[in-house]
Write a protein that holds these residues in place. Sequence first.
Motif, mmCIF file in Angstrom:
data_model
loop_
_atom_site.group_PDB
_atom_site.id
_atom_site.type_symbol
_atom_site.label_atom_id
_atom_site.label_comp_id
_atom_site.label_asym_id
_atom_site.label_seq_id
_atom_site.Cartn_x
_atom_site.Cartn_y
_atom_site.Cartn_z
ATOM 1 N N GLY A 79 0.791 -1.225 0.000
ATOM 2 C CA GLY A 79 0.000 0.000 0.000
ATOM 3 C C GLY A 79 0.822 1.272 0.000
ATOM 4 O O GLY A 79 0.258 2.371 -0.048
ATOM 5 N N GLY A 80 2.152 1.169 0.085
ATOM 6 C CA GLY A 80 3.018 2.330 0.004
ATOM 7 C C GLY A 80 2.718 3.368 1.073
ATOM 8 O O GLY A 80 2.627 3.066 2.255
ATOM 9 N N PHE A 81 2.577 4.618 0.644
ATOM 10 C CA PHE A 81 2.329 5.727 1.557
ATOM 11 C C PHE A 81 0.853 5.894 1.912
ATOM 12 O O PHE A 81 0.524 6.779 2.718
ATOM 13 C CB PHE A 81 2.841 7.039 0.947
ATOM 14 N N LEU A 82 -0.026 5.109 1.328
ATOM 15 C CA LEU A 82 -1.441 5.273 1.639
ATOM 16 C C LEU A 82 -1.731 4.845 3.071
ATOM 17 O O LEU A 82 -1.282 3.791 3.521
ATOM 18 C CB LEU A 82 -2.298 4.432 0.687
ATOM 19 N N ASP A 83 -2.506 5.660 3.786
ATOM 20 C CA ASP A 83 -2.939 5.223 5.106
ATOM 21 C C ASP A 83 -4.065 4.197 4.934
ATOM 22 O O ASP A 83 -4.617 4.037 3.834
ATOM 23 C CB ASP A 83 -3.362 6.410 5.972
ATOM 24 N N PRO A 84 -4.421 3.463 5.980
ATOM 25 C CA PRO A 84 -5.406 2.387 5.834
ATOM 26 C C PRO A 84 -6.769 2.853 5.322
ATOM 27 O O PRO A 84 -7.421 2.142 4.563
ATOM 28 C CB PRO A 84 -5.526 1.823 7.256
ATOM 29 N N TYR A 85 -7.184 4.046 5.730
ATOM 30 C CA TYR A 85 -8.512 4.524 5.344
ATOM 31 C C TYR A 85 -8.583 4.843 3.859
ATOM 32 O O TYR A 85 -9.554 4.497 3.179
ATOM 33 C CB TYR A 85 -8.872 5.766 6.170
ATOM 34 N N LYS A 86 -7.542 5.478 3.356
ATOM 35 C CA LYS A 86 -7.527 5.789 1.929
ATOM 36 C C LYS A 86 -7.319 4.525 1.097
ATOM 37 O O LYS A 86 -7.889 4.385 0.010
ATOM 38 C CB LYS A 86 -6.441 6.826 1.634
ATOM 39 N N ALA A 87 -6.511 3.599 1.600
ATOM 40 C CA ALA A 87 -6.321 2.339 0.886
ATOM 41 C C ALA A 87 -7.639 1.588 0.738
ATOM 42 O O ALA A 87 -7.912 0.978 -0.303
ATOM 43 C CB ALA A 87 -5.294 1.474 1.614
ATOM 44 N N ARG A 88 -8.465 1.652 1.774
ATOM 45 C CA ARG A 88 -9.766 0.980 1.700
ATOM 46 C C ARG A 88 -10.657 1.638 0.651
ATOM 47 O O ARG A 88 -11.337 0.951 -0.123
ATOM 48 C CB ARG A 88 -10.452 1.006 3.060
ATOM 49 N N ILE A 89 -10.668 2.972 0.611
ATOM 50 C CA ILE A 89 -11.454 3.683 -0.402
ATOM 51 C C ILE A 89 -11.008 3.265 -1.800
ATOM 52 O O ILE A 89 -11.826 2.942 -2.677
ATOM 53 C CB ILE A 89 -11.295 5.209 -0.234
ATOM 54 N N LEU A 90 -9.692 3.269 -2.026
ATOM 55 C CA LEU A 90 -9.172 2.942 -3.349
ATOM 56 C C LEU A 90 -9.484 1.502 -3.722
ATOM 57 O O LEU A 90 -9.929 1.224 -4.847
ATOM 58 C CB LEU A 90 -7.664 3.191 -3.393
ATOM 59 N N LEU A 91 -9.257 0.565 -2.813
ATOM 60 C CA LEU A 91 -9.503 -0.836 -3.129
ATOM 61 C C LEU A 91 -10.969 -1.073 -3.456
ATOM 62 O O LEU A 91 -11.300 -1.816 -4.391
ATOM 63 C CB LEU A 91 -9.067 -1.724 -1.957
ATOM 64 N N ARG A 92 -11.852 -0.451 -2.717
ATOM 65 C CA ARG A 92 -13.288 -0.633 -2.978
ATOM 66 C C ARG A 92 -13.666 -0.111 -4.356
ATOM 67 O O ARG A 92 -14.410 -0.757 -5.110
ATOM 68 C CB ARG A 92 -14.101 0.068 -1.892
ATOM 69 N N LEU A 93 -13.156 1.061 -4.715
ATOM 70 C CA LEU A 93 -13.450 1.612 -6.045
ATOM 71 C C LEU A 93 -12.889 0.714 -7.145
ATOM 72 O O LEU A 93 -13.550 0.478 -8.166
ATOM 73 C CB LEU A 93 -12.857 3.016 -6.166
ATOM 74 N N LEU A 94 -11.681 0.222 -6.943
ATOM 75 C CA LEU A 94 -11.058 -0.630 -7.961
ATOM 76 C C LEU A 94 -11.834 -1.920 -8.162
ATOM 77 O O LEU A 94 -12.035 -2.379 -9.295
ATOM 78 C CB LEU A 94 -9.617 -0.946 -7.566
ATOM 79 N N LEU A 95 -12.280 -2.522 -7.072
ATOM 80 C CA LEU A 95 -13.041 -3.759 -7.182
ATOM 81 C C LEU A 95 -14.403 -3.523 -7.828
ATOM 82 O O LEU A 95 -14.896 -4.358 -8.585
ATOM 83 C CB LEU A 95 -13.214 -4.389 -5.799
ATOM 84 N N ALA A 96 -15.009 -2.369 -7.538
ATOM 85 C CA ALA A 96 -16.328 -2.064 -8.097
ATOM 86 C C ALA A 96 -16.258 -1.747 -9.584
ATOM 87 O O ALA A 96 -17.250 -1.898 -10.301
ATOM 88 C CB ALA A 96 -16.962 -0.906 -7.344
ATOM 89 N N THR A 97 -15.089 -1.315 -10.059
ATOM 90 C CA THR A 97 -14.943 -0.943 -11.463
ATOM 91 C C THR A 97 -14.116 -1.936 -12.259
ATOM 92 O O THR A 97 -13.949 -1.769 -13.470
ATOM 93 C CB THR A 97 -14.279 0.436 -11.573
ATOM 94 N N ASP A 98 -13.557 -2.945 -11.580
ATOM 95 C CA ASP A 98 -12.685 -3.925 -12.222
ATOM 96 C C ASP A 98 -11.486 -3.242 -12.877
ATOM 97 O O ASP A 98 -11.033 -3.627 -13.946
ATOM 98 C CB ASP A 98 -13.461 -4.748 -13.266
ATOM 99 N N ASP A 99 -10.979 -2.201 -12.218
ATOM 100 C CA ASP A 99 -9.827 -1.459 -12.727
ATOM 101 C C ASP A 99 -8.531 -2.185 -12.349
ATOM 102 O O ASP A 99 -8.537 -3.140 -11.572
ATOM 103 C CB ASP A 99 -9.844 -0.045 -12.156
#
Length: 319
Positions: free
Chosen positions: A289-309
């Motif tokens: 997850g690099g420099f992402l904090d856990p909360y932002k990582a969760r936002i990003l992962l959820r969006l990626l899974l919802a869009t199949d990005d």
Amino acid sequence: MSVALFTLGGTISMAGNHRLTGDDLTAAVPGLAEVGHAVEIQDVEKVPSANLTASTMLDVVDAASKAVADGASGVVVTQGTDNLEETAFLVDQVWPHPQPFVLTGAMRNPTLAGPDGPANLLAAVRVAGAPAARDLGALVVFKEEIHAARWVCKTHSTSTATFVSPNAGPIGHVVEDRVRILTRPLRLDGVHGRAEPAELDATRVALYTVTMDDDGLLLQGLADTHQGLVVAGFGVGHVPSALAPVLGELAAVMPVVLTSRTGGGSVLRNTYKSVGSESDLLQRGLVDGGFLDPYKARILLRLLLATDDDLEAAFAQYR
């Protein structure tokens, strides 16, 4: 020239049992009429930020995009501060325009001595209308500081100076009537696909904070109920050795992102080698997850899974 203002409730609009409208908020801001930008108000809903959803924020983004298409030079959203760092990062992932998208709020409501809402709103409108703030994505403006959404964090439960960017500091300031951008971070690629509300609602990503003597018992059955997991590990990305195989098993069936629970800095990749270290966990299939904090990582992962990005490419930008 105009700035589109969307109000979502929160402390900034709390006046006892009465909830202030956008007209009420702007009327309480000295000097707003002299900024040089008409403020076009849309009252969206008045809810505590704890009740805001990703779907609601995506609806606001759609409405803000329409405002920009109609000629707005920038956007301001007022909301509660509880999860403002998360909503700002979500917006940053999907906002496609060069016009600034600024989020702000208040820590002291208008019934208290020294409410900070009027000053924050005035600064936010200045930033939203400033040519210098273009092409920076979503921004958080508090106490005349301008923060990039990907770095900003809420760090204090009551202080008006709660929003800081531990890894980078503010990217600019509002000084008198001038918006001064001191550094222009490279704007990263956002999520390319569109997250439809039904897909987003059906995508569940858990956040698990590692603690001392943690054996992972709470993770049992997670793969049956969730599509992804973010782990907030110790320090540079460590977990107790007993937890490592549990996370490895989960990483074999779903994306598991490794972050740090510290609030600043990056997880490492190759420094420590013991079972449960960052290198061990990455070898077991966890995503850095690099420099992402856990909360932002969760936002990003959820969006990626919802869009199949592309998950790997998206997280690689934060390493």
